[in-house]
Write an enzyme that holds these catalytic residues in place. Structure first.
Site, PDB file in Angstrom:
ATOM      1  N   GLY A   1       0.676  -1.373   0.078  1.00 53.63           N
ATOM      2  CA  GLY A   1      -0.057   0.040  -0.097  1.00 53.63           C
ATOM      3  C   GLY A   1       0.625   1.177   0.022  1.00 53.63           C
ATOM      4  O   GLY A   1       2.192   1.288   0.136  1.00 53.63           O
TER       5      GLY A   1
ATOM      6  N   CYS B   1       4.662  -6.622   2.075  1.00 61.39           N
ATOM      7  CA  CYS B   1       4.931  -5.074   2.331  1.00 61.39           C
ATOM      8  C   CYS B   1       3.971  -4.416   3.386  1.00 61.39           C
ATOM      9  O   CYS B   1       4.044  -4.884   4.481  1.00 61.39           O
ATOM     10  CB  CYS B   1       5.197  -4.254   1.176  1.00 61.39           C
ATOM     11  SG  CYS B   1       6.136  -2.698   1.319  1.00 61.39           S
ATOM     12  N   TYR B   2       3.277  -3.468   2.729  1.00 58.72           N
ATOM     13  CA  TYR B   2       2.180  -2.776   3.602  1.00 58.72           C
ATOM     14  C   TYR B   2       1.446  -3.873   4.787  1.00 58.72           C
ATOM     15  O   TYR B   2       1.270  -4.022   5.782  1.00 58.72           O
ATOM     16  CB  TYR B   2       1.373  -1.908   2.920  1.00 58.72           C
ATOM     17  CG  TYR B   2       0.483  -1.289   3.813  1.00 58.72           C
ATOM     18  CD1 TYR B   2       0.705  -0.034   4.574  1.00 58.72           C
ATOM     19  CD2 TYR B   2      -0.668  -2.010   3.826  1.00 58.72           C
ATOM     20  CE1 TYR B   2      -0.245   0.346   5.429  1.00 58.72           C
ATOM     21  CE2 TYR B   2      -1.868  -1.303   4.834  1.00 58.72           C
ATOM     22  CZ  TYR B   2      -1.553  -0.074   5.601  1.00 58.72           C
ATOM     23  OH  TYR B   2      -2.392   0.425   6.207  1.00 58.72           O
TER      24      TYR B   2
ATOM     25  N   HIS C   1       8.776  -7.531  -2.100  1.00 54.80           N
ATOM     26  CA  HIS C   1       7.760  -7.553  -2.975  1.00 54.80           C
ATOM     27  C   HIS C   1       8.110  -8.761  -3.904  1.00 54.80           C
ATOM     28  O   HIS C   1       9.148  -8.755  -4.972  1.00 54.80           O
ATOM     29  CB  HIS C   1       7.598  -6.347  -3.979  1.00 54.80           C
ATOM     30  CG  HIS C   1       7.004  -5.253  -3.419  1.00 54.80           C
ATOM     31  ND1 HIS C   1       5.517  -5.085  -3.234  1.00 54.80           N
ATOM     32  CD2 HIS C   1       7.669  -4.088  -2.569  1.00 54.80           C
ATOM     33  CE1 HIS C   1       5.439  -4.025  -2.439  1.00 54.80           C
ATOM     34  NE2 HIS C   1       6.310  -3.386  -2.176  1.00 54.80           N
TER      35      HIS C   1
ATOM     36  N   GLU D   1       6.251 -10.472  -6.100  1.00 57.72           N
ATOM     37  CA  GLU D   1       5.634 -10.001  -7.446  1.00 57.72           C
ATOM     38  C   GLU D   1       6.293  -9.306  -8.345  1.00 57.72           C
ATOM     39  O   GLU D   1       5.837  -9.396  -9.572  1.00 57.72           O
ATOM     40  CB  GLU D   1       4.359  -9.468  -7.119  1.00 57.72           C
ATOM     41  CG  GLU D   1       4.319  -7.896  -7.107  1.00 57.72           C
ATOM     42  CD  GLU D   1       4.397  -7.546  -5.510  1.00 57.72           C
ATOM     43  OE1 GLU D   1       4.955  -8.299  -4.800  1.00 57.72           O
ATOM     44  OE2 GLU D   1       4.115  -6.257  -5.094  1.00 57.72           O
TER      45      GLU D   1
ATOM     46  N   ASP E   1     -11.535  -8.073 -28.472  1.00 62.08           N
ATOM     47  CA  ASP E   1     -12.184  -8.040 -27.199  1.00 62.08           C
ATOM     48  C   ASP E   1     -13.389  -8.775 -27.796  1.00 62.08           C
ATOM     49  O   ASP E   1     -14.028  -9.710 -27.380  1.00 62.08           O
ATOM     50  CB  ASP E   1     -12.367  -7.057 -26.639  1.00 62.08           C
ATOM     51  CG  ASP E   1     -11.299  -6.522 -25.835  1.00 62.08           C
ATOM     52  OD1 ASP E   1     -10.124  -7.077 -25.848  1.00 62.08           O
ATOM     53  OD2 ASP E   1     -11.159  -5.255 -25.535  1.00 62.08           O
TER      54      ASP E   1
ATOM     55  N   LYS F   1      -6.288  -8.306 -20.593  1.00 66.66           N
ATOM     56  CA  LYS F   1      -5.996  -8.269 -22.180  1.00 66.66           C
ATOM     57  C   LYS F   1      -5.146  -9.290 -22.409  1.00 66.66           C
ATOM     58  O   LYS F   1      -5.604 -10.240 -23.543  1.00 66.66           O
ATOM     59  CB  LYS F   1      -5.333  -6.917 -22.246  1.00 66.66           C
ATOM     60  CG  LYS F   1      -5.440  -6.619 -23.764  1.00 66.66           C
ATOM     61  CD  LYS F   1      -6.571  -5.931 -24.302  1.00 66.66           C
ATOM     62  CE  LYS F   1      -6.664  -5.646 -25.854  1.00 66.66           C
ATOM     63  NZ  LYS F   1      -7.905  -5.025 -26.111  1.00 66.66           N
TER      64      LYS F   1
END
Ligand code: XMP
Length: 509
Positions: free
Chosen positions: A55, A82-83, A168, A170, A226, A365
């Site tokens: 965050g 993290c946060y 992190h 990720e 799409d 996407k």
């Protein structure tokens, strides 16, 4: 077909989406939820795990977001990042202090105690940090299992299934981050890696059948990825009960209409209503120069044409829409009405009385593209660059005439072909031609020429909100220029647009 679901709690940083995507890359379905969601609401979704994201705030700031502490007693596996880790530590009685020594960027971490999260991983590794406060004391019952100089990097309470990472996992800079995340997903939370594009398609096919039964469905095709992928999934689910409507405005790129015909009528045998309305659009745009008027006229003409077709398809009760997950996240809530007006394929009438079918509403996407490939849609459609609803009309600066449209279409196709030839088509966000309806003087074969300039526009971008002009190699630009002038009658000059957004926009109008 059912999947394990991981909830990613969003505390308002840019990391939640990235975490959700990494979880999906591990073939586990993930959903982003707001931090205001109660533990009971979360449990109603039967999550296999909950990940608390990073965050922007410090846990010490007044009004810093918290989470319903009942989550920690729910028995569900929880990973704070993290946060999220600091919040978990603080809410469970640990200490988070402002040491004045934040950690930013690459940091060496040492695993100090055995942990399933770091199984088979080296005892020291570089991780990516971005935090100001530090966890100075783990909550009762927790063990610190990894440290960075002067701070706790990972803590856990396996019996309660609670884990925290100060770094992190990720981001790509944490080289082994995905493995750590997988250990949490598979070994702690017991998730099965069953969320694949094949299973996504199967699940959607089941859901669509359950929603529409034997009723008729219509789908507007725009030529873009799409609507094409949405149509292909729905067709798999309902077969002949699907009718696709493709309004050819005459403002499309080269080959787009033929591609839609080829794919949907010939390859998929879909009932396709191909409305050839080019004359109508050009007529409506006669003498119009103002970009906003062009957009308005095109929108209205589109709606009129679509309504006429829909009248003939009176018995259809369902309308397919290619809404994507980022549209849903950005709207913040399940505010379908707003999404509808923003993302209608080509701006369909809002007062039409259809129930929506949105098979892509949980997908990013790139996942839509993967589903498209899996369904056998051609590469040209699956990897098509974004294209504005008003089409080539907003790429002609000046009035729109059939002659100018033809010139622009040819020049545009050359730009794209040359980008594709050197493998840049997918690297950039968009690359296209713009025609400026003024004439300039040139000389070709000893003859004076007086013809249109074409502007090449190529931009890089992540989300079209901001963009930079693409550094297209000179030799590629040279080939584009020479081909456009030699192959497109009516053009004698080519320029390259070197404006970023802001201050420019991607399109010229
Ligand atoms: P601008 O020109 O505003 O464009 O920088 C941002 C992105 O949006 C696309 N665009 C549109 N897409 N209907 C659409 O569906 C429109 O009216 C429209 N106008 C612009 C543009 O191609 C770029 O990707």
């Amino acid at each position: 077909m059912s999947f394990d679901t991981v909830l990613v709690v969003d505390f308002g940083a840019q990391y939640a989406q990235l975490i959700a995507r990494r979880v999906r890359e591990a073939h586990v379905y993930s959903e982003i939820v707001p931090h205001t969601m109660s533990a009971a609401e979360m449990m109603a979704k039967r999550p296999a795990a909950v990940i608390l994201s990073g965050g922007p705030k410090s846990v010490h700031v007044e009004g810093a977001p918290v989470i319903d502490p009942a989550l920690y007693d729910s028995g569900t596996a929880v990973l704070g990042i993290c946060y999220g880790a600091q919040l978990l530590a603080r809410q469970l009685g640990g200490e988070v202090s402002r040491t004045g020594q934040g950690e930013y960027g690459r940091t060496a971490m040492t695993v100090t105690d055995s942990s399933v999260l770091f199984a088979d991983l080296p005892l020291t590794q570089d991780v990516w940090m971005s935090h100001f406060d530090s966890i100075s004391a783990a909550p009762p019952g927790f063990r610190v299992v990894a440290t960075t100089p002067g701070a706790a990097a990972a803590l856990e309470h396996p019996e309660r299934r609670l884990y925290g990472l100060q770094f992190h996992p990720e981001v790509a800079h944490t080289a082994r981050g995905q493995e750590i995340l997988k250990h949490f997903l598979y070994d702690v939370a017991g998730c099965r890696p069953s969320w694949t594009m094949t299973s996504v398609i199967e699940q959607q096919v089941d859901a669509i059948r359950a929603q529409v039964g034997d009723e008729k469905v219509i789908c507007g095709l725009s030529g873009g990825v799409d609507s094409a992928v949405a149509a292909a999934i729905v067709h798999k689910a309902v077969g002949d009960n699907l009718t696709c409507v493709f309004v050819d405005t005459g403002l499309m790129r080269a080959g787009e209409a033929e591609q839609v015909e080829d794919t949907f009528r010939r390859q998929f045998h879909v009932d396709l209503v191909h409305v050839k309305a080019a004359d109508r659009f050009v007529e409506a745009l006669d003498d119009v120069v103002d970009p906003e008027r062009k957009r308005k006229i095109i929108g209205e003409t589109f709606i009129r044409v679509f309504e006429e077709v829909a009248r003939d398809l009176q018995d259809a009760r369902f309308l397919v829409q290619g809404t994507l997950y980022p549209d849903i996240i950005e709207s913040g809530t399940k505010d379908a009405a707003r999404i509808k007006s923003h993302h209608n394929v080509g701006g369909l009438p809002e007062d039409m009385d259809f129930e929506l079918v949105e098979p892509l509403r949980n997908l990013f996407k790139d996942e839509v593209r993967a589903v498209g490939e899996e369904l056998g849609l051609p590469e040209e459609i699956v990897w098509r660059q974004p294209f504005p609803g008003p089409g080539l009309a907003v790429r002609i600066v000046g009035t729109v005439t059939p002659e100018r449209l033809e010139i622009l279409r040819l020049a545009d196709a050359i730009v794209l072909q040359e980008m594709r030839r050197v493998g840049l088509e997918r690297e950039v966000w968009q690359s296209f031609a713009v025609l400026i309806a003024v004439r300039t003087v040139g000389v070709m074969g000893d003859e004076r020429t007086y013809a249109y300039p074409i502007v090449i526009r190529a931009v890089t971008s992540d989300d079209a909100m901001t963009a930079d002009w693409a550094r297209v190699p000179y030799d590629v630009l040279e080939r584009m220029s020479s081909r456009i002038i030699n192959e497109v009658p009516g053009v004698n000059r080519v320029a390259f647009d070197i404006t970023s957004k802001p201050p420019g926009t991607i399109e010229w109008e």
